[in-house]
Design a protein around this motif. Structure first.
Motif, mmCIF file in Angstrom:
data_model
loop_
_atom_site.group_PDB
_atom_site.id
_atom_site.type_symbol
_atom_site.label_atom_id
_atom_site.label_comp_id
_atom_site.label_asym_id
_atom_site.label_seq_id
_atom_site.Cartn_x
_atom_site.Cartn_y
_atom_site.Cartn_z
ATOM 1 N N PRO A 280 -1.630 -0.133 2.417
ATOM 2 C CA PRO A 280 -0.832 0.911 3.080
ATOM 3 C C PRO A 280 -0.710 2.228 2.296
ATOM 4 C CG PRO A 280 0.275 -1.209 3.188
ATOM 5 C CD PRO A 280 -0.893 -1.395 2.271
ATOM 6 N N LEU A 281 -0.705 2.140 0.964
ATOM 7 C CA LEU A 281 -0.715 3.389 0.192
ATOM 8 C C LEU A 281 -2.081 3.503 -0.471
ATOM 9 C CD1 LEU A 281 2.807 3.360 -1.515
ATOM 10 C CD2 LEU A 281 2.111 4.457 0.626
ATOM 11 N N ALA A 282 -2.780 4.599 -0.184
ATOM 12 C CA ALA A 282 -4.171 4.719 -0.634
ATOM 13 C C ALA A 282 -4.288 4.830 -2.147
ATOM 14 C CB ALA A 282 -4.817 5.934 0.025
ATOM 15 N N SER B 159 -11.122 10.966 -9.489
ATOM 16 C CA SER B 159 -10.945 9.792 -8.631
ATOM 17 C C SER B 159 -11.434 8.565 -9.380
ATOM 18 C CB SER B 159 -11.807 9.908 -7.368
ATOM 19 O OG SER B 159 -11.190 10.740 -6.433
ATOM 20 N N VAL B 160 -10.572 7.565 -9.498
ATOM 21 C CA VAL B 160 -10.985 6.289 -10.105
ATOM 22 C C VAL B 160 -11.080 5.291 -8.961
ATOM 23 C CG1 VAL B 160 -10.446 4.567 -11.870
ATOM 24 C CG2 VAL B 160 -9.663 6.930 -12.151
ATOM 25 N N THR B 161 -12.262 4.692 -8.776
ATOM 26 C CA THR B 161 -12.464 3.924 -7.545
ATOM 27 C C THR B 161 -12.801 2.446 -7.766
ATOM 28 O OG1 THR B 161 -14.700 4.819 -7.546
ATOM 29 C CG2 THR B 161 -13.109 5.850 -6.052
ATOM 30 N N ARG B 162 -13.107 2.069 -9.021
ATOM 31 C CA ARG B 162 -13.419 0.645 -9.235
ATOM 32 C C ARG B 162 -12.172 -0.113 -9.656
ATOM 33 N NH1 ARG B 162 -19.039 0.188 -12.546
ATOM 34 N NH2 ARG B 162 -20.359 1.222 -11.004
ATOM 35 N N MET C 92 -5.696 6.942 -8.825
ATOM 36 C CA MET C 92 -6.161 5.537 -8.765
ATOM 37 C C MET C 92 -6.228 5.149 -7.295
ATOM 38 S SD MET C 92 -3.538 3.844 -11.511
ATOM 39 C CE MET C 92 -2.054 4.461 -10.737
ATOM 40 N N TRP C 93 -7.427 5.041 -6.762
ATOM 41 C CA TRP C 93 -7.579 4.756 -5.329
ATOM 42 C C TRP C 93 -7.521 3.259 -5.085
ATOM 43 C CZ3 TRP C 93 -7.055 8.570 -1.922
ATOM 44 C CH2 TRP C 93 -7.337 9.877 -2.320
ATOM 45 N N TYR C 94 -6.320 2.761 -4.798
ATOM 46 C CA TYR C 94 -6.169 1.326 -4.500
ATOM 47 C C TYR C 94 -6.983 0.930 -3.273
ATOM 48 C CZ TYR C 94 -1.912 1.777 -7.390
ATOM 49 O OH TYR C 94 -1.005 2.021 -8.383
#
Ligand code: HEM
Length: 459
Positions: free
Chosen positions: A342-344, A97-100, A369-371
Motif C-alpha cells: 500500500p505504501l510504495a 532509487s533503491v529497488t532491490r 526505498m521502493w518497497y
C-alpha cells in the motif's frame, strides 16, 4: 523545530490550538505572496514503455506510474540494470532509487547513515504543514515517542478490540447491496477503516468519516507526493483536527482527573506516559503524532482491503482455492499485503558519504526505498507478480518496512484483514470486480479511488 513552531508551542497555554493553526496559515500565505513559493501542478501524460526511455531518464516519482500500470516494468528494469539509480532532476529534486530487496534492508536498518528526518516522502509538504511525527524522527527521540503510544496496538489491547472490530465488520457487510454493483472502496474499505480509527482514538463514532477526510487531504499534497490536495483545504483540515483533537484531549484529561478508569485509546495512553503527557503543550508534535496514527492506519489498511478483492479477481484459481478452504485465510493476509504494497516507499537522507551496492551516495542525498519493487524482486520472490496464497516467504514482504520504524500497526492491519475475509467468506459466494478500478494520483500511496463490485450471497 522551526522558530515558528517554538512560538506556536509557547502560545498554546493561552490561544486555542486551531486559532494557532489559522494564524500560521495566514503567516504562510503572506510568505507565499512574498517569496512566490507555489505547489507544483502535475498533468497526466501517457508514460512511454520502459524500453523507449534512457536509463538516466527513468523517474519513479511520476505520480501517474501506478495509475497507468507502468510501475512494474520500470522497477524490473531498474532492479536488473541500475539497482541503486540516480535521477538528477525531478519535480521533487534529485534522488536515488533503491529497488532491490537486500539493498532496501541495508538502508532501512541503518538509521545512523540514513536518516528519516525531516520527512519520509519524496518531496516536502507545503511550508508550515510539515508537522513533526515520530515516523520522521531518528532515535532516541523516535523511540521515546513510539514507546509512549505503541500500547494502543499491544497484543492485549488487540485481543480486547477483536470482538468490537468483528461486530463492526459484520454490521457493514450485512448492510451491503447484493446482486447489484456498488463501490467497494467507499462502502467497505473506507467505512471499515474509519470505524477502526475511531475505535483507536475513541473519537466520536458518528463523526468517523471526518478522520478519513482529514487524512486524505493532509496526505496528498502535490509538493510531497504528487497528489491533488489544495493547500487551503489542507490548512482547514489541520485546523479542524487541532480543534477536535485538543477538545478530545481536554475531555479525557478532565475525566481522568475526576477518577475515571483510564481507557486504552491513543490519547489516554499519551496522557499516561511521562514522555508525552504534556504533548498538548507542544501542538505541532501533538498534531503530528495523531495525524501519523490516522494517516498510517487509513490509506494503508483501506487499500489492502480493496487490493485483496482485486487480486483475487485477477487470480480466480486462487479465489476458488480460498472459497473451498477458509483455513487459508491466515496465509492470504500477508500475500495481500505483499502483492498490494500500500505504501510504495519510505524516503531517507544520507547523513554521511556512503557506498551502497557500488554507488557513491553523498551526505545530504535523498534515498528512496521502493518497497513496491522489493516485494516484486525475483531474487527473493518466485514469480513475484503472481498472487499465490501460501507463498512460502510471503511474510518476508517489506510492505511494513523493517528496522526501528517498522510499522507499528502491522498486527492491527493483519487482524482487520483476517476478520474481513472470515466474515466475507461466510456470507458471499462471489465478489466480482465488474469494471476496472480507478487509482489515486500519488507516488506514495498505491490507492484505489473506486472499485465497482457485485456480490453473490451464499445459497
Ligand atoms: C510505519 C506500512 C497499517 C501506524 C509504517 C511504515 C510503513 C507502514 C511502510 C514505515 C516503515 C519504515 O520506515 O521502515 C503500513 C501498511 C499497513 C499499515 C502497509 C497496512 C497494511 C498501519 C496501521 C497503523 C499504522 C493500521 C495504525 C495503528 C504506523 C505508525 C508508523 C508506521 C505509527 C510509524 C512507526 C515508526 O516510525 O516507528 N507503516 N502500515 N500503520 N505505521 Fe503502518
Amino acid at each position: 523545530m522551526s522558530v515558528l513552531d517554538q512560538v506556536i508551542n509557547k502560545a498554546q497555554s493561552t490561544v486555542p490550538m486551531q486559532r494557532q493553526v489559522q494564524g500560521m496559515q495566514l503567516f504562510q500565505k503572506a510568505r507565499q505572496l512574498a517569496f512566490g513559493d507555489k505547489q507544483p501542478v502535475f498533468v497526466e501524460e501517457e508514460i512511454p514503455d520502459v524500453d523507449e526511455v534512457a536509463l538516466t531518464d527513468i523517474d519513479m516519482s511520476n505520480p501517474f506510474m501506478w495509475r497507468q500500470g507502468q510501475w512494474g516494468p520500470y522497477f524490473k528494469r531498474l532492479r536488473d540494470e541500475a539497482p541503486v539509480h540516480f535521477r538528477a532532476n525531478s519535480a521533487f529534486g534529485p534522488y536515488w532509487s533503491v529497488t532491490r530487496y537486500d539493498d532496501i534492508i541495508t538502508v532501512d536498518k541503518d538509521f545512523e547513515t540514513f536518516s528519516a528526518e525531516p520527512q519520509i516522502v519524496i518531496g516536502a509538504p507545503p511550508k508550515g504543514l510539515d508537522v513533526e511525527m515520530f515516523i520522521a524522527m531518528d532515535p532516541p527521540r523516535h523511540d521515546e515517542q513510539r514507546n509512549a503510544v505503541q500500547g494502543v496496538v499491544a497484543p492485549q489491547n488487540l485481543d480486547e478490540m477483536e470482538g468490537l472490530i468483528r461486530s463492526r465488520v459484520q454490521e457493514v457487510l450485512d448492510s451491503l447491496p447484493v446482486n447489484e454493483p456498488f463501490d467497494w472502496v467507499d462502502k467497505v474499505s473506507i467505512e471499515l477503516t474509519a470505524r477502526m480509527l475511531a475505535t483507536l482514538l475513541d473519537f466520536p463514532y458518528e463523526q468517523r468519516r471526518k478522520l478519513v477526510y482529514w487524512t486524505e487531504v493532509t496526505a496528498a499534497s502535490a509538493s510531497a507526493t504528487g497528489g491533488t490536495s489544495k493547500v487551503d483545504e489542507m490548512w482547514r483540515a489541520v485546523a479542524d483536527m487541532a480543534k477536535s483533537f485538543s477538545a478530545l484531549w481536554h475531555d479525557k484529561a478532565a475525566r481522568l482527573a475526576a477518577g475515571e478508569k483510564p481507557g486504552f485509546d491513543l490519547i489516554t495512553l499519551m496522557q499516561m506516559s511521562e514522555d508525552t503527557k504534556d504533548l498538548i503543550n507542544r501542538p505541532m508534535e501533538f498534531l503530528g503524532n495523531l495525524i501519523l496514527l490516522v494517516v498510517g492506519g487509513n490509506d494503508t489498511t483501506r487499500n489492502s482491503m480493496s487490493g485483496g478483492v482485486y487480486a483475487l479477481n485477477q487470480f480466480p484459481e486462487e479465489f476458488d482455492r480460498l472459497k473451498a478452504d477458509h483455513s487459508l485465510i491466515p496465509k492470504l493476509v500477508p500475500e495481500i499485503i505483499r502483492w498490494q504494497t500500500p505504501l510504495a516507499y519510505m524516503r531517507r537522507i544520507a547523513k554521511k558519504d556512503t557506498v551502497l551496492n557500488g554507488q557513491f551516495i553523498r551526505k545530504g542525498d535523498k534515498v528512496v526505498m521502493w518497497y513496491a519493487s522489493a516485494n516484486r524482486d525475483e531474487r527473493v520472490f518466485e514469480n513475484p507478480d503472481d498472487f499465490i496464497i501460501g507463498r512460502p516467504n510471503a511474510r518476508n514482504h517489506l510492505s511494513f518496512g523493517i528496522g526501528v520504524h517498522r510499522c507499528m500497526g502491522a498486527r492491527l492491519a493483519e487482524l482487520q484483514l483476517r476478520i474481513l475475509w472470515e466474515e466475507l467468506l461466510e456470507r458471499f459466494e462471489d465478489i466480482e470486480v465488474v469494471e476496472e478500478p480507478e487509482y489515486a494520483q500519488s507516488n506514495f500511496v498505491r490507492g484505489y479511488t473506486k472499485m465497482m463490485v457485485s456480490l453473490t450471497p451464499i445459497g
